[in-house]
Structures are given as structure tokens and as C-alpha cells.
Design a protein around this motif. Structure first.
Motif: not given
Length: 422
Positions: A127-144
Motif C-alpha cells: 500500500v505505502c510503496e504503490s501510494w508513494i509511486n502514485l503521489y511522487a513526481e519524477q523529480h522527487n520519487r527517489g527522495a520520497l
């Protein structure tokens, strides 16, 4: 001036997005602390005299089996209830499974509680990892993702600290662990909701309409389809399962076999853990600014080189061994979030949950399948053989990153063709 203003706005947006994830991160941290405490507490109680070794093995096996089940069952729950409500349902299940240990020491019951605990943690991660992938943008996904991984690592460490504070043999240990999981509901009770996910982007081609519920887009995105889209992600996630399990389970055995004292062996494990925690944020920052395939290639090369150095000269000097273990922890334990972020960048948003479940399934298979292989290699070839397996996994990541860099980029028609085969 315009570029400076745009940079400032992007930094502000990133800070706002990071703060918005705090309720989720706090709940994850508290639930992981409780899970880590339960794992240690169950191990201590099963180690008491008079407990049948066969029962011990069966109860300890329940958690990884539950973890595998959780990877498979989460996607339909998210499709029906959404991420936040599914998270609360999972957290409730985790609380009930923790509460069971407080009221009974009936071993078949403990098997069920550990099974539910493994299912809950796997589902929570999906749940958390898929939510982060949907919430993040390309330029901040790695940081999140780096913040998320740092949160779980700190939680495991705090879980062990709490066990030491309460007392490994304390009758209140299970109660404290249960209370910690209960406190994970606090952000929700305080009215702190998860931020809304951005609207799903339109499909790049008119010929790829939005899927109806229950249609083929809702089916599981399998390992072969994921490998075609992002080979290095599939290989790196499996390698992450191999590394994270073997490093923490077999390093104590490795230290004992090469003649380290018990205290030095504990510090060796702690060194790896601290290295992974310290490196998460800078590696996440780098992965948002450079090609993630290049980052994975560098991580694979450094990990292979470090494994070879540990196997070759690690036993010659204890200080050198600690330095090499720190370098290995800083590179190998940060491969997972970079691989997840790269894989997410190759997927349509409607496949995020299914892909997260499949990747966690691969990770858990690496967790379950390889410790016996590593222990067998160490028994037949000596302690350095542990790093044959770990170095082999890192070598596979290196080769997969090279392949991902050299092959043609995945185009929209190819992605659609993969989806049609689901």
C-alpha cells in the motif's frame, strides 16, 4: 530570475509534498517498531527451555509465509477500498495479531498470529510503496522513497532499543509492542489525512481507453511483463531480498566463524545498518538528478568490488573489515529504493499497485529462498563464501543495469503490447 523562481517553487513544492507524507510515515514507523519488537519477543520466548524445536521452526516459518500471502492479496483490497482505508484495515489486522500474544501462549494460536503479522506487514508495504509511486513526481520519487526506507530502518532499530529497555524476558514485552501498534492509529485519530493523489494522466494513445473495473488492466502485472519494461528493477528487487535477509541473519555467524568476539560481531551488524540508514537520503537525492540506471550500475559495481575485498582481505584487519562492511551497507542496502523509483517511472499509474505487489513478492522470495543456500556455502567453503552469494546478486544488478542502458528505450507501442498480454 525566472529560473531561480522556478527552482525556488520546485523546492517549496518538494518540501510541501514531504511534509504531507508525515502522517503515513509516522504510522508506518510505529507499526514497524511494534513488528520488530514482536519478532524479537517471539524469538526469545521460543528459545526458552522445553519448547519443541519442531514447533519453533513451524512458528518462525509462519511470518515469511504470511508475507508472501500479503503480497498477493493487497491489490484487490486497494482497488475496492483505496489506499488509506486499506492501510487502516491492515493496521487493524496487525493490532489484533499483536494482541493475541498478550492473552495466550498456545502455539497453534501463535502460528496464526505470526501468519497474520506477516500478511499485515507485506500488505502495508504494498500500500505505502504503490501510494508513494502514485503521489511522487519524477523529480522527487527517489527522495520520497529514501525517506520511506529510512523510516522503516529507524523503526527496526528503535524496536530493538525498546526491547532492551523493557527487558527481553519481561512479561510486559508483548503488551508494549501491542501498544506501539495501537499508537500507529494516532495520526488518523488526530484527523491527519493522507493527501489526495494527483489525477491519473490520460493514456498516451486514444486506442488505449481507460479500463473498466475487472478488465485486463486490473490483472496482476507479472514478473515477465515487469522484466520487459524494467529488467534492472526486477533483478535489483530480488537482489534486495537476498541482501537484506542474509546480511542481518548470517553476519553474526560470519563474525563468529572468523573469530570475532560477540561484541565485535554485534557492532559489525550495527555498522551495516547505520551505513544503509546514512546513505538513503543522499542516494535518493542523486537518483532524482541522474539517470537511475547509472546509479544502479554504480551501486552494483561498488557492491561487487566490496564483496570481493571482504572475501579476500577482510579477515586480515578488523578495522578494514568494518570499513568494507560500511561501504557495502551504504551501497547494497540502498539499491531497493532506487530500483523501485526507476520501475515506477516506466509504468502507467493504473499498474502501480499490481507492480508493487509483484516486486515485493520477488523481494520476499529472495528473503525466504537464499539463507539456506548461503549457510550451505559457508559450511562447505568457509565464512567468505557468504560473499559469493551477495557478490553474485550484485553482479546480476550490474549486468541488468548495463542491459537496461544499452537496449532501446521502451516505447508506447511496446508498453501497450506488454499490457495486452496481461
Amino acid at each position: 530570475m525566472g529560473s531561480i523562481a522556478q527552482s525556488a517553487m520546485r523546492l517549496w513544492r518538494n518540501a510541501e509534498r514531504s511534509r504531507a507524507t508525515l502522517p503515513m510515515m509516522a504510522s508506518v514507523c510505529l507499526s514497524c517498531i511494534g513488528s520488530a519488537m514482536l519478532t524479537t519477543a517471539v524469538s526469545f520466548h521460543l528459545g526458552k527451555p522445553g519448547v519443541d524445536p519442531d514447533i519453533v521452526q513451524i512458528v518462525l516459518t509462519a511470518y515469511p509465509v504470511g508475507f508472501l500471502i500479503g503480497c498477493l492479496m493487497t491489490r484487490p483490497l486497494v482497488a475496492r477500498f483505496g489506499h488509506e482505508r486499506t492501510f487502516l484495515l491492515i493496521l487493524t489486522t496487525a493490532l489484533l495479531s499483536a494482541l493475541g500474544f498478550v492473552f495466550t501462549d498456545f502455539m497453534p494460536g501463535w502460528f496464526c498470529f505470526r501468519l497474520l503479522g506477516g500478511m499485515s506487514m507485506a500488505s502495508m508495504f504494498v500500500v505505502c510503496e504503490s501510494w508513494i509511486n502514485l503521489y511522487a513526481e519524477q523529480h522527487n520519487r527517489g527522495a520520497l522513497f529514501a525517506v520511506y526506507m529510512l523510516t522503516t530502518a529507524i523503526a527496526v532499530l528503535l524496536g530493538q532499543v525498546l526491547v532492551a529497555m523493557v527487558g527481553p524476558q519481561s512479561p510486559h514485552l508483548f503488551l508494549v509492542a501491542t501498544a506501539t501498534v495501537l499508537v500507529a492509529f494516532a495520526p488518523n485519530f488526530a484527523g491527519l489525512r493522507w493527501p489526495a493523489l494527483p489525477p491519473a494522466p490520460a493514456d498516451p494513445a486514444p486506442a488505449d481507453p481507460a479500463p473498466a473495473p475487472g478488465a485486463k488492466a486490473d490483472r496482476r502485472l507479472g514478473p515477465l511483463a515487469l522484466f520487459r519494461l524494467a529488467p534492472v528493477t526486477v533483478v535489483a528487487i530480488f537482489q534486495g531480498g537476498i541482501t537484506n535477509m542474509n546480511v542481518f541473519v548470517l553476519t553474526p555467524l560470519y563474525g563468529t566463524q572468523i573469530g570475532l568476539s560477540a561484541a565485535a560481531t554485534v557492532w559489525l551488524v550495527t555498522t551495516i545498518s547505520i551505513a544503509g540508514m546514512v546513505a538513503q537520503t543522499p542516494v535518493g537525492w542523486l537518483s532524482d538528478r541522474f539517470d537511475r540506471r547509472l546509479i544502479l550500475l554504480a551501486q552494483g559495481l561498488v557492491s561487487v568490488t566490496t564483496c570481493a575485498a571482504i572475501a579476500w582481505v577482510g579477515t586480515l584487519s578488523v578495522p578494514l573489515l568494518f570499513v568494507l562492511f560500511f561501504i557495502y551497507g551504504a551501497t547494497a542496502l540502498t539499491i531497493y529504493p532506487v530500483a523501485m523509483a526507476f520501475g515506477a517511472s516506466q509504468l502507467h499509474t493504473r499498474h502501480m499497485v499490481a507492480a508493487s505487489g509483484t516486486l515485493l513478492l520477488l523481494y520476499s522470495i529472495g528473503n525466504v529462498a537464499t539463507p539456506g543456500v548461503a549457510a550451505g556455502l559457508m559450511a562447505h567453503l568457509g565464512p567468505p563464501a557468504m560473499f559469493l552469494l551477495l557478490g553474485g546478486g550484485a553482479a546480476l544488478v550490474t549486468l541488468a543495469a548495463c542491459y537496461n542502458l544499452l537496449r532501446r528505450p521502451v516505447t508506447v507501442p511496446i508498453m501497450q503490447n506488454v499490457e495486452e498480454r496481461l
